[in-house]
Design a protein around this motif. Sequence first.
Motif, PDB file in Angstrom:
ATOM      1  N   LEU A 294       0.843  -1.208   0.000  1.00 14.55           N
ATOM      2  CA  LEU A 294       0.000   0.000   0.000  1.00 14.55           C
ATOM      3  C   LEU A 294       0.877   1.256   0.000  1.00 14.55           C
ATOM      4  N   HIS A 295       1.974   1.184   0.743  1.00 21.78           N
ATOM      5  CA  HIS A 295       2.920   2.305   0.785  1.00 21.78           C
ATOM      6  C   HIS A 295       3.511   2.572  -0.611  1.00 21.78           C
ATOM      7  N   VAL A 296       3.909   1.511  -1.309  1.00 18.78           N
ATOM      8  CA  VAL A 296       4.489   1.676  -2.651  1.00 18.78           C
ATOM      9  C   VAL A 296       3.413   2.191  -3.627  1.00 18.78           C
ATOM     10  N   HIS A 297       2.211   1.665  -3.496  1.00 22.11           N
ATOM     11  CA  HIS A 297       1.074   2.158  -4.293  1.00 22.11           C
ATOM     12  C   HIS A 297       0.885   3.669  -4.068  1.00 22.11           C
ATOM     13  N   ALA A 298       1.013   4.098  -2.818  1.00 20.69           N
ATOM     14  CA  ALA A 298       0.846   5.527  -2.500  1.00 20.69           C
ATOM     15  C   ALA A 298       1.881   6.375  -3.240  1.00 20.69           C
ATOM     16  N   HIS A 299       3.109   5.849  -3.345  1.00 18.84           N
ATOM     17  CA  HIS A 299       4.133   6.592  -4.093  1.00 18.84           C
ATOM     18  C   HIS A 299       3.694   6.828  -5.538  1.00 18.84           C
ATOM     19  N   HIS A 300       3.126   5.805  -6.158  1.00 18.92           N
ATOM     20  CA  HIS A 300       2.691   5.946  -7.557  1.00 18.92           C
ATOM     21  C   HIS A 300       1.557   6.966  -7.676  1.00 18.92           C
ATOM     22  N   VAL A 301       0.603   6.892  -6.759  1.00 19.60           N
ATOM     23  CA  VAL A 301      -0.540   7.818  -6.821  1.00 19.60           C
ATOM     24  C   VAL A 301      -0.072   9.255  -6.577  1.00 19.60           C
ATOM     25  N   LEU A 302       0.814   9.446  -5.593  1.00 22.53           N
ATOM     26  CA  LEU A 302       1.287  10.806  -5.290  1.00 22.53           C
ATOM     27  C   LEU A 302       2.155  11.353  -6.420  1.00 22.53           C
ATOM     28  N   ALA A 303       2.908  10.472  -7.074  1.00 22.92           N
ATOM     29  CA  ALA A 303       3.676  10.915  -8.248  1.00 22.92           C
ATOM     30  C   ALA A 303       2.713  11.380  -9.333  1.00 22.92           C
ATOM     31  N   GLY A 304       1.575  10.703  -9.455  1.00 21.87           N
ATOM     32  CA  GLY A 304       0.541  11.124 -10.404  1.00 21.87           C
ATOM     33  C   GLY A 304      -0.004  12.509 -10.053  1.00 21.87           C
ATOM     34  N   VAL A 305      -0.155  12.773  -8.759  1.00 22.55           N
ATOM     35  CA  VAL A 305      -0.628  14.090  -8.302  1.00 22.55           C
ATOM     36  C   VAL A 305       0.407  15.158  -8.660  1.00 22.55           C
ATOM     37  N   LEU A 306       1.683  14.855  -8.457  1.00 25.01           N
ATOM     38  CA  LEU A 306       2.753  15.812  -8.776  1.00 25.01           C
ATOM     39  C   LEU A 306       2.751  16.143 -10.272  1.00 25.01           C
ATOM     40  N   ARG A 307       2.489  15.136 -11.088  1.00 25.76           N
ATOM     41  CA  ARG A 307       2.470  15.333 -12.538  1.00 25.76           C
ATOM     42  C   ARG A 307       1.236  16.139 -12.956  1.00 25.76           C
ATOM     43  N   GLU A 308       0.103  15.745 -12.413  1.00 23.51           N
ATOM     44  CA  GLU A 308      -1.167  16.436 -12.701  1.00 23.51           C
ATOM     45  C   GLU A 308      -1.062  17.939 -12.406  1.00 23.51           C
ATOM     46  N   HIS A 309      -0.365  18.262 -11.314  1.00 24.46           N
ATOM     47  CA  HIS A 309      -0.245  19.669 -10.913  1.00 24.46           C
ATOM     48  C   HIS A 309       0.958  20.358 -11.565  1.00 24.46           C
ATOM     49  N   GLY A 310       1.649  19.647 -12.439  1.00 18.46           N
ATOM     50  CA  GLY A 310       2.709  20.280 -13.218  1.00 18.46           C
ATOM     51  C   GLY A 310       4.047  20.440 -12.521  1.00 18.46           C
ATOM     52  N   PHE A 311       4.253  19.727 -11.415  1.00 16.60           N
ATOM     53  CA  PHE A 311       5.562  19.818 -10.752  1.00 16.60           C
ATOM     54  C   PHE A 311       6.604  18.975 -11.478  1.00 16.60           C
ATOM     55  N   ILE A 312       6.146  17.839 -12.006  1.00 16.83           N
ATOM     56  CA  ILE A 312       7.076  16.933 -12.694  1.00 16.83           C
ATOM     57  C   ILE A 312       6.511  16.596 -14.070  1.00 16.83           C
ATOM     58  N   ARG A 313       7.409  16.224 -14.994  1.00 15.61           N
ATOM     59  CA  ARG A 313       6.955  15.906 -16.354  1.00 15.61           C
ATOM     60  C   ARG A 313       7.101  14.423 -16.676  1.00 15.61           C
ATOM     61  N   MET A 314       7.844  13.671 -15.844  1.00 19.14           N
ATOM     62  CA  MET A 314       8.035  12.240 -16.148  1.00 19.14           C
ATOM     63  C   MET A 314       6.786  11.446 -15.720  1.00 19.14           C
ATOM     64  N   SER A 315       6.734  10.175 -16.133  1.00 18.13           N
ATOM     65  CA  SER A 315       5.608   9.314 -15.751  1.00 18.13           C
ATOM     66  C   SER A 315       5.709   8.997 -14.264  1.00 18.13           C
ATOM     67  N   PRO A 316       4.572   8.706 -13.625  1.00 18.93           N
ATOM     68  CA  PRO A 316       4.628   8.312 -12.209  1.00 18.93           C
ATOM     69  C   PRO A 316       5.597   7.152 -11.973  1.00 18.93           C
ATOM     70  N   GLU A 317       5.608   6.173 -12.897  1.00 23.64           N
ATOM     71  CA  GLU A 317       6.493   5.010 -12.728  1.00 23.64           C
ATOM     72  C   GLU A 317       7.950   5.459 -12.644  1.00 23.64           C
TER      73      GLU A 317
END
Length: 440
Positions: A294-317
């Motif tokens: 669940l912790h690792v899953h959270a990393h993927h979801v939060l990376a998606g949030v960072l991308r959605e909000h334009g902080f990062i441009r790479m894929s969540p993976e």
Amino acid sequence: MTDTLAALYPQHLATLRERTDTALARGGFDTLVVPAGRPITKFLDDQDYPFIVNPHFKHWLPLTDAPGSWLVYTPGNKPKLIFLQPRDYWHVVPEAPSGYWVDHFDIVIVRKPADAIAELPAATARCAIIGDDHCSLQDVRPNNPQVVIDHLHYHRAYKTPYELELMREASRRGTRGHRAAEQAFRAGESEFGIHMAYLKAVGQIDAELPYASIVGLNEHGAVLHYTNFDRSAPAALRSFLIDAGASASGYASDITRTYASADAGEFQALIDSVDAAERGFVAKVRHGQSYPDLHVHAHHVLAGVLREHGFIRMSPESAVESGVSAAFFPHGLGHGIGMQVHDVAGFQASETGGTIARPEGHPYLRLTRELGAGMVVTIEPGIYFIDMLLAELKNKPVASDIDWAKVDRFRQYGGIRIEDDVVCTTGEPENLTRDAFAAL
Ligand SMILES: [Mn+2]
């Protein structure tokens, strides 16, 4: 509430007896002996640190302020409480035990700490004595047998209905404080002022809280364990992160909320995304769920949030793989909670001990067990703008895939953490925190 506790207590006690019977048999002991503990005096001083009761003592009975008392349990017999009630005109003397639990114990009152010795088993070698060193009384010295402790600690993760009732109360108290703290923030109070408003609404002093409150305005939200309390409010109030809990008969709540000022819409939008992500993780608190997964899953979801909000441009993976998500979310998703805010045995493989290692690259995760019905865990994802970690990130090749202008603008808000206490059941999880907020 007292009626509910009275109705649930016998089953709680039966569960503890059953666990203890097995633990003692495993270790070849006849009797469990648990000192409540003794106050610790400050170095070269005549003042004591706040008294913190032995958790093995308060597991059996709702007494958190009984220094010098002892619990004695021999399988097949009624448990015995040796209760220290000194004759003393300097301090408030503890009241004689009363309430829903007293009939379940043989209670002996002693007037001096050393008088307990006559009431304790003489054959101490046959006893598992669980306590810290300075609880020793003549020949009664804690031996803390690992095999006994392992069994008790492993099972302590699974709360009885009685314990869950106390944890609901701890959550109700905590959310009252959180509501008052938010109002104090909106009214422009300093961190110190907010903390005072929190304590007043909870009705507890600092020493009674399960942990030191974190009350951070603006950039202070980026300090994970920020426990200063600035006495004056900053000129501009932009954001507020509060991580604070409350106690109920020795059980803890652990709650974090993050707020944006009315004119910080971009930060509010990020809070809303973390909040939605957090609810998604809570929904996955299910019997049989691996917590590290669940912790690792959270990393993927939060990376998606960072991308959605334009902080990062790479894929969540690739954000997770390259350590980018860890720069913004540098702590574990949560931990077990109960009589201690970070409950014991988070890594224990089974009732006979052993360790479940953390997944590679996640050094701060505090819980690696599989979730099971009765466990209570926190779910506390976050996204932070921490200077030290961002400076490290800037030196990595992936830095070119990060919008630094946007990241830099968000440093003024510090960070976001949303934390709920969640009961794993055989079906839908019970969210102690959100239920308590909803009932306010
Ligand atoms: Mn926590």
